[in-house]
Design an enzyme around this catalytic site. Sequence first.
Site, PDB file in Angstrom:
ATOM      1  NE  ARG A  87      59.852  20.096  52.972  1.00  0.00           N
ATOM      2  CZ  ARG A  87      59.542  21.303  52.521  1.00  0.00           C
ATOM      3  NH1 ARG A  87      60.461  22.034  51.902  1.00  0.00           N
ATOM      4  NH2 ARG A  87      58.324  21.793  52.680  1.00  0.00           N
ATOM      5  CE  LYS A 115      56.078  17.779  50.569  1.00  0.00           C
ATOM      6  NZ  LYS A 115      55.603  17.446  51.928  1.00  0.00           N
ATOM      7  CG  HIS A 142      60.885  16.526  59.129  1.00  0.00           C
ATOM      8  ND1 HIS A 142      61.384  17.034  57.956  1.00  0.00           N
ATOM      9  CD2 HIS A 142      59.634  17.048  59.260  1.00  0.00           C
ATOM     10  CE1 HIS A 142      60.482  17.822  57.392  1.00  0.00           C
ATOM     11  NE2 HIS A 142      59.412  17.843  58.157  1.00  0.00           N
ATOM     12  NE  ARG A 162      60.149  21.617  56.936  1.00  0.00           N
ATOM     13  CZ  ARG A 162      60.125  22.620  56.060  1.00  0.00           C
ATOM     14  NH1 ARG A 162      61.220  23.315  55.835  1.00  0.00           N
ATOM     15  NH2 ARG A 162      59.018  22.937  55.422  1.00  0.00           N
ATOM     16  CG  HIS A 213      54.742  25.506  55.209  1.00  0.00           C
ATOM     17  ND1 HIS A 213      54.596  25.664  56.574  1.00  0.00           N
ATOM     18  CD2 HIS A 213      55.460  24.365  55.041  1.00  0.00           C
ATOM     19  CE1 HIS A 213      55.199  24.658  57.193  1.00  0.00           C
ATOM     20  NE2 HIS A 213      55.722  23.862  56.276  1.00  0.00           N
ATOM     21  CE1 TYR A 224      56.269  23.187  63.087  1.00  0.00           C
ATOM     22  CE2 TYR A 224      55.560  24.581  61.268  1.00  0.00           C
ATOM     23  CZ  TYR A 224      56.216  23.459  61.729  1.00  0.00           C
ATOM     24  OH  TYR A 224      56.824  22.612  60.847  1.00  0.00           O
TER      25      TYR A 224
END
Length: 369
Positions: free
Chosen positions: A225, A250, A314, A317, A340, A349
Site C-alpha cells: 500500500r 493496515k 493502488h 498492488r 488480508h 482476484y
Amino acid sequence: MSKIILVKKTLHKGRSRLKLLFNRDNGVIRHLRTIKDCRWSASISCWHIPFYSNHLSFLNRKFQGILQFRPAQEDATRHEPAIKKTKPDAPQVQVPKAFIEQMRMRRYSQNTINTYTSALARFLAFHVDQKPEEIKPEQIRKYILYLVEQSGVSASYQNQAINAIRLWFEGVLGQTLDPVVIPRPKRDKKLPDVLSEEEVALIFQQIKNLKHKALLYLIYSGGLRRSEVLNLKPADIDSARNCIIIRGGKGKKDRITLLSQKALELLREYYRQYQPKDYLFEGAYGGRYSTTSLRKIFQRALGKSGVRKKVTLHSLRHSFATHLLERGTDLRYIQALLGHSSSKTTEIYTHVTSKGFENLKSPLDEMDI
C-alpha cells in the site's frame, strides 16, 4: 516591510509538519508555494510544510526582506482536530474531547481520528440546537437518510458516519444503538482495476529518476500500500531472505512480503546515492516522503506510457496479486503477502484474472450467421 509568518510544529496525518500561520495574502502564498511540499490543509485550516531542523534560519534566509518567520507561542506538538466546519455556511461545532480521547485510547490511526472527527462534527452541526447527549436514535436514522437521499454521499462515507456516531453513543455516552434502527449500507461489489504485466513494464520504463523508480518497483514487488512503502525504514529490507518487512500495516498488522532481485539491485544503487537516515524514502528536507508526490510520480508515468486504463497507484498492488494468481500461486500465499485477514477479500482476484480464457470460446463464434 516583510510580512510575519508564525511557525508551529504539528502532527498531520501521522507526520511531523510545520503550520504556517498568517492572514490570508495571495502574495505570501505565491512565495510559500516555492517551498517543496508546501500544501493547504482543510482539516487544520492552514498552509503547512515538512518539519526539519533549523527551519527558522533556513526560511528567514530564503525569504530575507520578504517574509519573516517566528515561532508561535502556544504549544502544538499534537494536532487536536476538535473544531470542524462542515460547509462554508454551516455552523462551527466543537467535537467533545472525550470522543477524541476514546479514539486515542483505542489506538486509532491519525487518519481514522481525523475522518471520524469530521464525520461526528457534521452530525453534531446537523443537530446544532441540541446537546449531543440529548440526540435520540430516531434522529440518527433521519440524519443517515438525509445523507443518502439529499447529500448523495457514498456508501463508504455513510459507513464512516455510522462508525463515528456509534463510537460517540456507545463508546463515550454508554448507550446501545440497535443495528436494526441504523443499518449498514450495502456496498458495491466492484472489481479492482488491474494492469497487465506488459502495461506495468511500460509504465516503469517512463521513469528516469532513481528514487521514483525505486518507490514504484517496491510497491509492485511486494504488493504494498502507499502508506506502507512510505513508512519503510532501511532495516525493513531483508536482502538475505529477499523479503520486505511491513510493520504496522493496515489494522496495525506486521507481515512479510516479496522483494524481487530487480528491486533489490535498484534499492542498493538508490541507497548509495541518497543515503536515507530515518525513513527509506525521505523528502528534500528529511522526514517521510510525501504521499502527494508519490501519487504524482505514478500519474506522470501513466500519462507518458500511453496506457488508457483508468488506474491509480493502488492498481499496482491489485496487479501484483492478479499476476501472482495467473502464475499459479496459491491463494493462501497471496492472502498472506497482501495482509488480508479474510480469504474472501483475496478471492476477488479470481474474478479479475483472465487465465484460462484462452481455452474458452464464446457461443457466438459457433453460430452460422
